[in-house]
Design a protein around this motif. Structure first.
Motif, mmCIF file in Angstrom:
data_model
loop_
_atom_site.group_PDB
_atom_site.id
_atom_site.type_symbol
_atom_site.label_atom_id
_atom_site.label_comp_id
_atom_site.label_asym_id
_atom_site.label_seq_id
_atom_site.Cartn_x
_atom_site.Cartn_y
_atom_site.Cartn_z
ATOM 1 N N SER A 1 0.831 -1.219 0.000
ATOM 2 C CA SER A 1 0.000 0.000 0.000
ATOM 3 C C SER A 1 0.860 1.261 0.000
ATOM 4 O O SER A 1 0.387 2.335 -0.365
ATOM 5 C CB SER A 1 -0.972 0.007 1.190
ATOM 6 O OG SER A 1 -0.282 0.117 2.419
ATOM 7 N N HIS A 2 2.134 1.155 0.401
ATOM 8 C CA HIS A 2 3.021 2.329 0.381
ATOM 9 C C HIS A 2 4.305 2.042 -0.383
ATOM 10 O O HIS A 2 5.346 2.626 -0.125
ATOM 11 C CB HIS A 2 3.264 2.833 1.811
ATOM 12 C CG HIS A 2 2.017 3.455 2.361
ATOM 13 N ND1 HIS A 2 0.968 2.690 2.822
ATOM 14 C CD2 HIS A 2 1.614 4.745 2.427
ATOM 15 C CE1 HIS A 2 -0.029 3.485 3.176
ATOM 16 N NE2 HIS A 2 0.334 4.733 2.950
ATOM 17 N N GLY A 3 4.187 1.127 -1.361
ATOM 18 C CA GLY A 3 5.336 0.744 -2.172
ATOM 19 C C GLY A 3 5.372 1.478 -3.510
ATOM 20 O O GLY A 3 4.912 2.619 -3.631
ATOM 21 N N PHE B 1 3.139 11.017 2.205
ATOM 22 C CA PHE B 1 2.440 9.897 1.551
ATOM 23 C C PHE B 1 2.942 8.540 2.048
ATOM 24 O O PHE B 1 2.427 7.498 1.651
ATOM 25 C CB PHE B 1 2.696 9.944 0.032
ATOM 26 C CG PHE B 1 4.085 9.501 -0.301
ATOM 27 C CD1 PHE B 1 4.345 8.181 -0.606
ATOM 28 C CD2 PHE B 1 5.153 10.385 -0.212
ATOM 29 C CE1 PHE B 1 5.643 7.747 -0.837
ATOM 30 C CE2 PHE B 1 6.444 9.964 -0.445
ATOM 31 C CZ PHE B 1 6.689 8.649 -0.761
ATOM 32 N N SER B 2 3.951 8.522 2.928
ATOM 33 C CA SER B 2 4.728 7.283 3.109
ATOM 34 C C SER B 2 4.349 6.500 4.365
ATOM 35 O O SER B 2 3.707 7.023 5.277
ATOM 36 C CB SER B 2 6.214 7.648 3.187
ATOM 37 O OG SER B 2 6.406 8.620 4.188
ATOM 38 N N ALA B 3 4.824 5.253 4.409
ATOM 39 C CA ALA B 3 4.748 4.446 5.631
ATOM 40 C C ALA B 3 5.707 5.041 6.661
ATOM 41 O O ALA B 3 6.731 5.643 6.310
ATOM 42 C CB ALA B 3 5.149 3.006 5.315
ATOM 43 N N PHE C 1 5.879 -1.414 15.451
ATOM 44 C CA PHE C 1 4.544 -1.514 14.839
ATOM 45 C C PHE C 1 4.242 -0.206 14.146
ATOM 46 O O PHE C 1 4.783 0.855 14.505
ATOM 47 C CB PHE C 1 3.441 -1.928 15.829
ATOM 48 C CG PHE C 1 3.068 -0.894 16.875
ATOM 49 C CD1 PHE C 1 2.374 0.263 16.533
ATOM 50 C CD2 PHE C 1 3.379 -1.109 18.209
ATOM 51 C CE1 PHE C 1 2.015 1.196 17.501
ATOM 52 C CE2 PHE C 1 3.020 -0.178 19.182
ATOM 53 C CZ PHE C 1 2.349 0.981 18.824
ATOM 54 N N ASP C 2 3.407 -0.284 13.153
ATOM 55 C CA ASP C 2 3.069 0.897 12.360
ATOM 56 C C ASP C 2 1.715 0.644 11.730
ATOM 57 O O ASP C 2 1.591 -0.236 10.874
ATOM 58 C CB ASP C 2 4.133 1.107 11.269
ATOM 59 C CG ASP C 2 3.766 2.236 10.321
ATOM 60 O OD1 ASP C 2 2.931 3.089 10.685
ATOM 61 O OD2 ASP C 2 4.335 2.270 9.206
ATOM 62 N N PHE C 3 0.682 1.340 12.212
ATOM 63 C CA PHE C 3 -0.647 1.094 11.632
ATOM 64 C C PHE C 3 -1.442 2.377 11.489
ATOM 65 O O PHE C 3 -1.245 3.341 12.226
ATOM 66 C CB PHE C 3 -1.441 0.073 12.465
ATOM 67 C CG PHE C 3 -1.546 0.376 13.935
ATOM 68 C CD1 PHE C 3 -2.375 1.397 14.400
ATOM 69 C CD2 PHE C 3 -0.837 -0.375 14.858
ATOM 70 C CE1 PHE C 3 -2.495 1.664 15.758
ATOM 71 C CE2 PHE C 3 -0.944 -0.113 16.226
ATOM 72 C CZ PHE C 3 -1.775 0.918 16.669
ATOM 73 N N ALA C 4 -2.333 2.359 10.508
ATOM 74 C CA ALA C 4 -3.329 3.416 10.359
ATOM 75 C C ALA C 4 -4.300 3.286 11.527
ATOM 76 O O ALA C 4 -4.554 2.172 12.009
ATOM 77 C CB ALA C 4 -4.075 3.233 9.040
ATOM 78 N N THR C 5 -4.867 4.408 11.983
ATOM 79 C CA THR C 5 -5.904 4.313 13.021
ATOM 80 C C THR C 5 -7.281 4.107 12.387
ATOM 81 O O THR C 5 -8.266 3.936 13.092
ATOM 82 C CB THR C 5 -5.890 5.557 13.940
ATOM 83 O OG1 THR C 5 -5.790 6.722 13.129
ATOM 84 C CG2 THR C 5 -4.715 5.500 14.900
ATOM 85 N N PRO D 1 4.531 -7.733 15.779
ATOM 86 C CA PRO D 1 4.333 -6.884 14.622
ATOM 87 C C PRO D 1 5.667 -6.705 13.900
ATOM 88 O O PRO D 1 6.719 -6.692 14.542
ATOM 89 C CB PRO D 1 3.843 -5.556 15.219
ATOM 90 C CG PRO D 1 4.091 -5.632 16.680
ATOM 91 C CD PRO D 1 4.194 -7.067 17.048
ATOM 92 N N SER D 2 5.608 -6.569 12.607
ATOM 93 C CA SER D 2 6.773 -6.432 11.714
ATOM 94 C C SER D 2 7.444 -7.762 11.394
ATOM 95 O O SER D 2 8.328 -7.811 10.539
ATOM 96 C CB SER D 2 7.831 -5.451 12.234
ATOM 97 O OG SER D 2 7.307 -4.157 12.208
ATOM 98 N N GLN D 3 7.038 -8.850 12.066
ATOM 99 C CA GLN D 3 7.673 -10.151 11.792
ATOM 100 C C GLN D 3 7.433 -10.578 10.330
ATOM 101 O O GLN D 3 8.352 -11.034 9.653
ATOM 102 C CB GLN D 3 7.118 -11.190 12.750
ATOM 103 C CG GLN D 3 7.862 -12.510 12.699
ATOM 104 C CD GLN D 3 7.304 -13.477 13.734
ATOM 105 O OE1 GLN D 3 7.037 -13.085 14.878
ATOM 106 N NE2 GLN D 3 7.095 -14.706 13.344
ATOM 107 N N ARG D 4 6.183 -10.386 9.867
ATOM 108 C CA ARG D 4 5.874 -10.725 8.468
ATOM 109 C C ARG D 4 6.771 -9.919 7.525
ATOM 110 O O ARG D 4 7.331 -10.433 6.562
ATOM 111 C CB ARG D 4 4.392 -10.408 8.180
ATOM 112 C CG ARG D 4 3.950 -10.624 6.748
ATOM 113 C CD ARG D 4 2.701 -9.810 6.410
ATOM 114 N NE ARG D 4 2.931 -8.380 6.495
ATOM 115 C CZ ARG D 4 3.453 -7.641 5.533
ATOM 116 N NH1 ARG D 4 3.797 -8.199 4.393
ATOM 117 N NH2 ARG D 4 3.660 -6.342 5.702
ATOM 118 N N ARG D 5 6.933 -8.647 7.866
ATOM 119 C CA ARG D 5 7.720 -7.737 7.035
ATOM 120 C C ARG D 5 9.204 -8.143 7.050
ATOM 121 O O ARG D 5 9.861 -8.173 6.016
ATOM 122 C CB ARG D 5 7.541 -6.322 7.598
ATOM 123 C CG ARG D 5 7.851 -5.220 6.676
ATOM 124 C CD ARG D 5 7.220 -3.929 7.174
ATOM 125 N NE ARG D 5 7.579 -3.571 8.533
ATOM 126 C CZ ARG D 5 8.783 -3.161 8.908
ATOM 127 N NH1 ARG D 5 9.743 -3.057 8.021
ATOM 128 N NH2 ARG D 5 9.027 -2.849 10.170
#
Ligand code: NDP
Ligand code: PYC
Length: 339
Positions: A48-50, A122-124, A178-182, A307-311
């Motif tokens: 989504s932010h690539g 615009f970024s993560a 962790f990094d998420f939209a609210t 969180p972030s493990q998948r990444r």
């Protein structure tokens, strides 16, 4: 592995991204900072932010609102505060210029806040908290966007998708992040569903009449919803306040009004808070960082993931394979570069 995906070397992805951005008139500093962010996101499979975001730069830069060669101005004169005026350029170069001042002050004072003002964003956020964690600091980063999200219990947009990111340094290469939209999902995620012709889960958005919808186009026209009901709603309000009025910058609603229908990337502020555990803990640093590790073990030890493990797993996998890019997107990007 999907047949729709092509893997390209990081250097080629960076060259493609930088070439597009320079071609659109961005200065080399901005082009490099933005290319790094979108290539890193694509490599880590945060689509989504690539690289897809580069397509949005074409209409945005042509509207003439964003300063493509803005030189950020850093003011580090106050104790515990770094102010960076992005001068209506993109945020990432402003972050890069302010970071050494943030780290130096946090190392001395224990805690420092950095306000980035007047930036197009615009970024993560995780690449930023990772950079701060690499300097041994704990951090919290937040920013508003455009008023697309209804508060819990309401039906009309007030909040932005307002991401919140946290980073905690660990002894290995991968910090706890962790990094998420609210909002229940990032707007970019809903846009990717629309591009792919897919429905969205119930709970992500409502249509213009306030009805639940699984149609991404209707949710984008109506209102997005917060994650966790009133809890995400309150966090989103906090981000509006702390990265808005507290740093004399725009709320998401004000940013939307400032956009005045142009439909460009949101313009507003960003707040970054960094804490140096060495200053808090002194000689008790190792012992207390070890206590943090015990908590991480208690999570992963029962099969839950951090969180972030998948990444991080995607990052490790793609180190060998390259940057995964959907073939149709790659064709669009190459066309954009050539045009
Ligand atoms: P996600 O919901 O995909 O992920 C949010 C976080 O939760 C990630 O750190 C993720 O780690 C973690 N996570 C997901 N599933 C699990 C699980 N089962 N167990 C533990 N942790 C989990 O993110 P969003 O869609 O909310 O946001 C995506 C991106 O959009 C963010 O990077 C954000 O900064 C960006 N964004 C930027 C905006 C802006 O204005 N600039 C606005 C809104 C969003 P992992 O990555 O490993 O899955
Ligand atoms: O995906 O919600 C989003 C977003 C807003 C601004 C940048 N990304």
């Amino acid at each position: 592995m999907s047949a729709d995906i092509e893997f390209i070397p990081v250097e080629d992805a960076t060259k493609l991204a930088t070439g597009i951005l320079l071609g659109l008139g961005l200065s080399p500093g901005h082009a490099e900072a933005i290319a790094r962010s979108v290539v890193t996101a694509q490599r880590d499979e945060c689509y989504s932010h690539g690289l897809w975001r580069l397509l949005g730069f074409v209409p945005t830069t042509r509207k003439g609102k964003v300063s493509l060669n803005a030189v950020p101005e850093v003011d580090a004169s106050a104790p515990g505060v770094v102010k960076v005026d992005a001068r209506y350029g993109y945020s990432l170069l402003a972050f890069r210029e302010g970071l050494p001042h943030l780290v130096e002050k946090a190392n001395t004072l224990g805690i420092t806040a950095m306000a980035i003002n007047n930036c197009y964003h615009f970024s993560a956020l995780w690449p930023e908290v990772e950079d701060i964690a690499a300097a041994g600091l704990v951090s919290l980063v937040m920013t508003p966007s455009h008023s697309w999200v209804a508060p819990a219990g309401g039906k009309k947009p007030v909040f932005g998708t307002n991401p919140l990111a946290f980073g905690w340094p660990r002894s290995g290469p991968n910090p706890f992040v962790f990094d998420f939209a609210t909002s229940a999902a990032a707007r970019g995620e809903i846009e990717l569903h629309r591009r792919a012709g897919k429905t969205i889960p119930l709970g992500w958005g409502i249509d213009s009449e306030g009805n639940d919808t699984t149609d991404p186009t209707e949710a984008l026209k109506g209102a997005m919803l917060t994650f966790g009901g009133h809890k995400g709603s309150a966090l989103s309000a906090m981000i509006e306040l702390m990265a808005g009025p507290l740093i004399a910058d725009m709320t998401s609603a004000e940013s939307m009004a400032f956009d005045d229908g142009a439909g460009v990337t949101p313009c507003h502020g960003e707040l970054i808070i960094a804490l140096d555990p060495k200053v808090f803990l002194g000689g008790a640093m190792a012992e207390n960082m070890q206590r943090a590790e015990k908590m991480f073990d208690a999570i992963t030890g029962q099969g839950a993931r951090l969180p972030s493990q998948r990444r991080y797993e995607a990052r490790a996998r793609n180190k060998e394979l390259g940057v995964p890019v959907q073939k149709s997107l790659l064709a669009e990007l190459r066309e954009t570069l050539a045009s």
